[in-house]
Design a protein around this motif. Structure first.
Motif, short mmCIF file in Angstrom:
data_model
loop_
_atom_site.label_atom_id
_atom_site.label_comp_id
_atom_site.label_asym_id
_atom_site.label_seq_id
_atom_site.Cartn_x
_atom_site.Cartn_y
_atom_site.Cartn_z
N ARG A 1 4.25 0.55 5.63
CA ARG A 1 5.34 1.19 6.08
C ARG A 1 6.40 1.38 5.20
O ARG A 1 6.93 0.25 4.59
N PRO A 2 7.19 2.57 5.22
CA PRO A 2 8.29 2.64 4.07
C PRO A 2 9.31 1.77 4.63
O PRO A 2 9.48 1.66 6.11
N ILE A 3 10.38 1.14 3.81
CA ILE A 3 11.37 0.55 4.54
C ILE A 3 12.56 1.12 3.73
O ILE A 3 12.43 1.22 2.22
N GLY A 4 13.73 1.12 4.34
CA GLY A 4 15.05 1.54 3.51
C GLY A 4 15.05 3.06 3.02
O GLY A 4 13.96 3.63 3.69
N ARG A 5 15.79 3.29 2.06
CA ARG A 5 15.73 4.64 1.75
C ARG A 5 14.92 5.01 0.44
O ARG A 5 14.80 6.18 0.08
N ASN A 6 14.65 4.06 -0.12
CA ASN A 6 13.89 3.89 -1.39
C ASN A 6 12.57 4.29 -0.97
O ASN A 6 11.80 3.68 -0.38
N PRO A 7 11.88 5.65 -1.60
CA PRO A 7 10.66 6.12 -1.19
C PRO A 7 9.50 5.12 -1.74
O PRO A 7 8.39 5.16 -1.30
N ASP A 8 9.88 4.19 -2.59
CA ASP A 8 8.92 3.34 -3.28
C ASP A 8 8.71 1.87 -2.75
O ASP A 8 8.09 1.09 -3.13
N ASP A 9 9.54 1.62 -1.50
CA ASP A 9 9.80 0.57 -0.95
C ASP A 9 8.88 0.40 0.37
O ASP A 9 9.00 1.21 1.27
N PHE A 10 7.95 -0.60 0.44
CA PHE A 10 7.06 -0.68 1.56
C PHE A 10 6.91 -2.01 2.00
O PHE A 10 7.31 -2.90 1.46
N LYS A 11 6.52 -2.10 3.42
CA LYS A 11 5.99 -3.36 4.00
C LYS A 11 4.60 -3.44 4.40
O LYS A 11 4.10 -2.51 4.98
N TRP A 12 3.97 -4.32 4.01
CA TRP A 12 2.58 -4.51 4.59
C TRP A 12 2.44 -4.51 5.74
O TRP A 12 2.63 -5.80 6.34
N ALA A 13 2.40 -3.91 6.61
CA ALA A 13 2.65 -4.02 8.24
C ALA A 13 1.29 -4.23 8.96
O ALA A 13 1.22 -4.42 10.13
N GLY A 14 -0.01 -3.94 8.23
CA GLY A 14 -1.36 -4.18 9.19
C GLY A 14 -2.54 -4.14 8.29
O GLY A 14 -2.30 -3.68 7.38
N ARG A 15 -3.43 -5.05 8.99
CA ARG A 15 -4.69 -5.02 8.30
C ARG A 15 -5.76 -5.09 9.28
O ARG A 15 -5.45 -5.50 10.48
N HIS A 16 -6.90 -4.75 9.13
CA HIS A 16 -8.05 -4.65 10.16
C HIS A 16 -9.53 -4.68 9.18
O HIS A 16 -9.38 -3.97 8.24
N GLN A 17 -10.46 -5.27 9.64
CA GLN A 17 -11.89 -5.01 9.21
C GLN A 17 -12.80 -5.17 10.20
O GLN A 17 -12.47 -5.76 10.96
N PHE A 18 -13.87 -4.69 9.82
CA PHE A 18 -15.11 -4.70 10.71
C PHE A 18 -16.41 -4.65 9.85
O PHE A 18 -16.48 -4.00 8.78
N ASP A 19 -17.38 -5.19 10.39
CA ASP A 19 -18.59 -5.22 9.42
C ASP A 19 -19.60 -4.04 9.85
O ASP A 19 -19.48 -3.31 10.79
N LEU A 20 -20.29 -3.45 8.91
CA LEU A 20 -21.20 -2.60 8.86
C LEU A 20 -22.67 -2.97 9.01
O LEU A 20 -22.92 -4.10 8.48
N PRO A 21 -23.55 -2.20 9.65
CA PRO A 21 -24.63 -2.77 9.90
C PRO A 21 -25.61 -2.60 8.69
O PRO A 21 -26.57 -1.89 8.74
N THR A 22 -25.42 -3.39 7.59
CA THR A 22 -25.96 -3.43 6.25
C THR A 22 -26.38 -4.77 5.79
O THR A 22 -25.43 -5.79 5.77
N GLU A 23 -27.68 -5.01 5.87
CA GLU A 23 -28.10 -6.28 5.38
C GLU A 23 -28.25 -6.50 3.96
O GLU A 23 -28.20 -5.54 2.96
N ARG A 24 -28.42 -7.63 3.51
CA ARG A 24 -28.72 -7.97 1.84
C ARG A 24 -29.40 -7.13 1.18
O ARG A 24 -29.21 -6.40 0.26
#
Length: 370
Positions: free
Chosen positions: A54-77
Motif C-alpha cells: 500500500r502506498p504511504i505518504g506522497r512519494n509514489p515509490d514509498d510502500f508498506k507491506w500490508a498483507g500476505r496470504h498463501q494456500f496450497d494447490l492440489p499438486t503432489e511431488r
C-alpha cells in the motif's frame, strides 16, 4: 532503482473489469482497508502466495507491506499432470483466492509457475519460428493451448537498441491457462495489469525492495529453480536450472525437514550453473565478471546454511532476499523483535509475490514495460 523495464511483449490483461459485488461469508475479507493497493499473485507449482503493498505518504515509490496470504494447490511431488488435475488447480485458485472488498482498487500482477514456463535464448530473427514451435509444444502438453511469448534482449539498451541479430530471452507459457487464471483473478475483484515471467519481476524489484545491488537473483524452491541476471539497464540472461533431485526430496520428512547438509550436492550443481551463466552474461555484455553479490530467494533460501554453502561454492558474496521496509504484516511483525533472523529468512518465499506487487505499481492500462 537502476533497472529499466525490458523491451518485451509481456502480455497485458484486460483491465476493464469492474470489481464484482462481494458475497458475504464466501471467503475471508483479507483486504480490510479501503483505497488503492498493489497486489502480487505468485502462482507456484505447489503454493500460491499473495502479497499486497500500500502506498504511504506522497512519494509514489514509498510502500508498506500490508498483507500476505498463501494456500496450497492440489499438486503432489510426482503429480500425474492431466487435464483433470489442471482443472482442479484452477478451481482451487478460484475457491481459495481472497476476494476484494467493494470500493477497493487492487492493481495486480501475476506470475505463473516457473515449471509451466519455457525459457530459451534465441537470435531475434528466430522469435517468430520459436513462437510457432512453442505453440506446438504447449498444444501437445496437458495445457492443450497455443503459447504466448514474452521476450527481452540479453544485452540491455546501454549497448544500443537491439536488433534482429542480437540474442533475446524468450519466456513462453500456455496462453489459454494464462487467460483462465487472469479471468479468475479479475472475477474476484482484482484489476489485472500484467502477467510477468518470474525473472523479470524479481530482477526489476530486487534493489527497490531489498536495498541490495545484486548481479543476479537466484530463485530456489523444491519444485523449480531460476537464475535471472541483472545488467545496467534491466533484466538480461534468464534461464531455469535443474530442480532438486527426487533422492534428496525424499529426505524431506515432517519431523526432519531438509537441511543445508542434505542439499549440498544439489547446491554444488546450482553453483556450477551460476558460474556458467555469469561467464556467458559477462561475455554477452562485453564486461568483466561482476563482483556484486548473488541475491537468493525462494523457500530453499530460508534454510539456515544454504546461503553460506552457495557463497563458498561460488566464491561470491550471497545475500538472502529480505524486505528492507520497516512495516510488515502483523503475522511477521510480531516475530521481528523476538527472532529477526527468522523473519529475514521468511521474507524470501514472498520475494516473487512482493516483486509482482511492485510491478503492479509500475504498470498501466497498456501493461508492464510498454
Amino acid at each position: 532503482m537502476t533497472s529499466a523495464p525490458p523491451q518485451s511483449s509481456i502480455p497485458s490483461a484486460d483491465v476493464n473489469h469492474a470489481a464484482p459485488v462481494t458475497t458475504p461469508g464466501r471467503r475471508s475479507r483479507w483486504f480490510s482497508q479501503t483505497g488503492k493497493a498493489y497486489v502480487g499473485i505468485d502462482v507456484g507449482e505447489h503454493v500460491v502466495r499473495v502479497a499486497t503493498l500500500r502506498p504511504i505518504g506522497r512519494n509514489p515509490d514509498d510502500f508498506k507491506w500490508a498483507g500476505r496470504h498463501q494456500f496450497d494447490l492440489p499438486t503432489e511431488r510426482n503429480q500425474d499432470m492431466t487435464p483433470e488435475w489442471l482443472d482442479g488447480v484452477l478451481e482451487t485458485i478460484d475457491r481459495r483466492l481472497p476476494r476484494c472488498i467493494d470500493g477497493d482498487t487492487n492493481l495486480t500482477a501475476i506470475a505463473l509457475p516457473i515449471a509451466w514456463t519455457h525459457y530459451q535464448t534465441v537470435i531475434g530473427t528466430e522469435i517468430p519460428q520459436m513462437r510457432q514451435r512453442c505453440s506446438e509444444m504447449f498444444a501437445r502438453s496437458v495445457f492443450q493451448s497455443p503459447a504466448h511469448l514474452s521476450h527481452w534482449p540479453v544485452v540491455g539498451a546501454h549497448h544500443g537498441k537491439p536488433g534482429g541479430e542480437d540474442q533475446y530471452v524468450i519466456a513462453a507459457t500456455a496462453e489459454q491457462t494464462a487467460c483462465q487464471i487472469t479471468d479468475i483473478v479479475s472475477d474476484n475483484g482484482y484489476i489485472v495489469q500484467s502477467i510477468l515471467p518470474h525473472g523479470v519481476a524479481l530482477v526489476h524489484a530486487a534493489e527497490s525492495l531489498t536495498g541490495i545491488d545484486a548481479q543476479c537473483v537466484l530463485w530456489l524452491s523444491q519444485a523449480s529453480a531460476l537464475i535471472a541476471v541483472r545488467h545496467q539497464t534491466g533484466v538480461g540472461l534468464t534461464r531455469t536450472l535443474p530442480s532438486v533431485p527426487d533422492q534428496i526430496l525424499r529426505l524431506d520428512q515432517a519431523d526432519r525437514p531438509l537441511d543445508a547438509h542434505a542439499l549440498r550436492p544439489y547446491l554444488s550443481e546450482v553453483a556450477r550453473e551460476f558460474r556458467a551463466t555469469a561467464r556467458y552474461a559477462a561475455r554477452a555484455d562485453m564486461a568483466a565478471g561482476s563482483k556484486k553479490p548473488i541475491l537468493i530467494a525462494g523457500p530453499l533460501a530460508e534454510i539456515p546454511g544454504v546461503d553460506e554453502i552457495i557463497a563458498t561454492l561460488t566464491e561470491t558474496p550471497v545475500a538472502i532476499w529480505s524486505y528492507q521496509g520497516t512495516s510488515r504484516p502483523a503475522t511477521l511483525a510480531k516475530h521481528r523483535h523476538r527472532d529477526p533472523e527468522l523473519v529475514r529468512r521468511l521474507d524470501s518465499s514472498y520475494a516473487g509475490a512482493l516483486s509482482l506487487a511492485l510491478a503492479a505499481s509500475r504498470g498501466s492500462r497498456r501493461g508492464y514495460g510498454r
